[in-house]
Design a protein around this motif. Structure first.
Motif, short mmCIF file in Angstrom:
data_model
loop_
_atom_site.label_atom_id
_atom_site.label_comp_id
_atom_site.label_asym_id
_atom_site.label_seq_id
_atom_site.Cartn_x
_atom_site.Cartn_y
_atom_site.Cartn_z
N VAL A 210 0.83 -1.21 0.00
CA VAL A 210 0.00 0.00 0.00
C VAL A 210 0.86 1.26 0.00
N LYS A 211 2.14 1.13 0.30
CA LYS A 211 3.04 2.29 0.32
C LYS A 211 3.66 2.58 -1.04
N LEU A 212 3.49 1.67 -1.99
CA LEU A 212 4.11 1.84 -3.30
C LEU A 212 3.44 2.96 -4.07
N GLY A 213 4.27 3.75 -4.78
CA GLY A 213 3.75 4.83 -5.59
C GLY A 213 3.38 6.08 -4.81
N ARG A 214 3.79 6.16 -3.55
CA ARG A 214 3.49 7.32 -2.73
C ARG A 214 4.78 8.02 -2.31
N ARG A 215 4.67 9.29 -1.92
CA ARG A 215 5.81 10.07 -1.44
C ARG A 215 5.49 10.69 -0.10
N ALA A 216 6.46 10.61 0.81
CA ALA A 216 6.34 11.29 2.10
C ALA A 216 7.27 12.50 2.11
N LEU A 217 7.46 13.11 3.25
CA LEU A 217 8.17 14.38 3.35
C LEU A 217 9.64 14.29 2.94
N ALA A 218 10.37 13.29 3.46
CA ALA A 218 11.83 13.30 3.34
C ALA A 218 12.36 11.98 2.78
N ARG A 219 13.21 12.07 1.75
CA ARG A 219 13.85 10.87 1.21
C ARG A 219 14.78 10.28 2.25
N ALA A 220 14.70 8.96 2.46
CA ALA A 220 15.53 8.28 3.45
C ALA A 220 16.82 7.76 2.84
N VAL A 221 16.71 7.03 1.74
CA VAL A 221 17.88 6.50 1.05
C VAL A 221 17.64 6.60 -0.46
N GLU A 222 18.73 6.74 -1.20
CA GLU A 222 18.64 6.75 -2.66
C GLU A 222 18.52 5.31 -3.16
N TRP A 223 17.92 5.14 -4.32
CA TRP A 223 17.80 3.79 -4.88
C TRP A 223 19.16 3.14 -5.09
N ASP A 224 20.18 3.94 -5.39
CA ASP A 224 21.52 3.38 -5.58
C ASP A 224 22.04 2.69 -4.33
N ALA A 225 21.51 3.06 -3.17
CA ALA A 225 21.96 2.46 -1.91
C ALA A 225 21.13 1.25 -1.51
N VAL A 226 20.03 0.99 -2.22
CA VAL A 226 19.13 -0.11 -1.88
C VAL A 226 19.48 -1.34 -2.71
N ASP A 227 19.66 -2.47 -2.03
CA ASP A 227 20.00 -3.72 -2.72
C ASP A 227 18.79 -4.58 -3.01
#
Length: 250
Positions: A210-227
């Motif tokens: 249910v969280k997919l496709g939504r945006r909150a206030l502050a980016r936590a990590v960049e996609w480059d950092a997500v494995d």
């Protein structure tokens, strides 16, 4: 014929649907309540005015607001259980791992069985849960208590998070957008997650669909950092298509 629901009863039922499904879909809600779509629209407008939902095309979703651990723990429990079961083999048996203050991380911690694993977290509840698991020790990073969420944040917490290295960092998110990345309703929470991720060999995002496709206030990590992105969906589900070129899916 069944007696029509009162307006207050309809709105209570709509809130139940939101807690159960993570979203209210206009047509299906109208069918469940046995009223017109226009009636549901009016009810959703009233709920939005109270700050209880956020209307979107075709229905409504929960507003992205800081919530205490207990309130978050009861929402979408079955989805969290699916995610935890998928991710359990990613948790190392020894060394160190970081977990955020989310209830999804709590569901994963509740399954951990290790040899000699140190778990660092900014959640008192998650630190306590980790200490109850076999072969696990826990560290609660200090800092300032965020009263709205029950997590520890701020410069001291960031410094503590950066003072260790981790085989993996497991984190949920308030929202997950293909362009913006995983994001949080709290800027301080996002900063702490970034600090954990910086010192982790692998960052794993645990995200209820249910969280997919939504945006909150502050980016936590960049996609480059997500494995890895672990959701309650089948990896072939078309709802994950926007993320396929960005990250491995589980």
């Amino acid at each position: 014929m069944s007696t029509p629901l009162l307006a207050s009863e309809r709105r209570a039922r709509l809130r139940e649907l939101l807690a159960q499904d993570g979203a209210i879909r206009l047509e299906s809600a109208a069918e469940v309540l046995r009223v017109s779509a226009m009636t549901v629209r009016r009810d959703l407008a009233d709920l939005e005015a109270e700050g209880l939902v956020r209307r979107v095309r075709g229905g409504a979703v929960a507003p992205l607001l800081p919530e205490p651990f207990g309130a978050r723990a009861t929402a979408r429990a079955s989805a969290k259980a699916i995610i935890a079961k998928k991710a359990i083999d990613l948790v190392p048996l020894d060394g160190a791992a970081a977990f955020d203050a989310s209830t999804t991380s709590n569901a994963l911690i509740s399954l951990v069985e290790a040899r000699d694993l140190l778990i660092a977290t900014n959640s008192l509840e998650n630190a306590a849960a980790a200490r109850r698991r076999p072969g696990v020790h826990s560290i609660l990073v200090g800092g300032e208590l965020e009263e709205r969420t029950g997590s520890f944040v701020g410069p001291v917490a960031v410094l503590a998070a950066r003072s260790m290295s981790y085989a993996a960092f497991f984190t949920s998110a308030s929202a997950v957008d293909a362009e913006f990345g995983p994001s949080e309703v709290s800027l301080t929470e996002a900063h702490l997650k970034s600090a954990f991720s910086e010192n982790a060999e692998r960052t794993v995002v645990l995200a209820d669909s249910v969280k997919l496709g939504r945006r909150a206030l502050a980016r936590a990590v960049e996609w480059d950092a997500v494995d890895l992105l672990v959701t309650d969906l089948d990896p072939e589900d078309p709802r994950l298509d926007p993320f396929r070129a960005l990250v491995e899916l589980l």
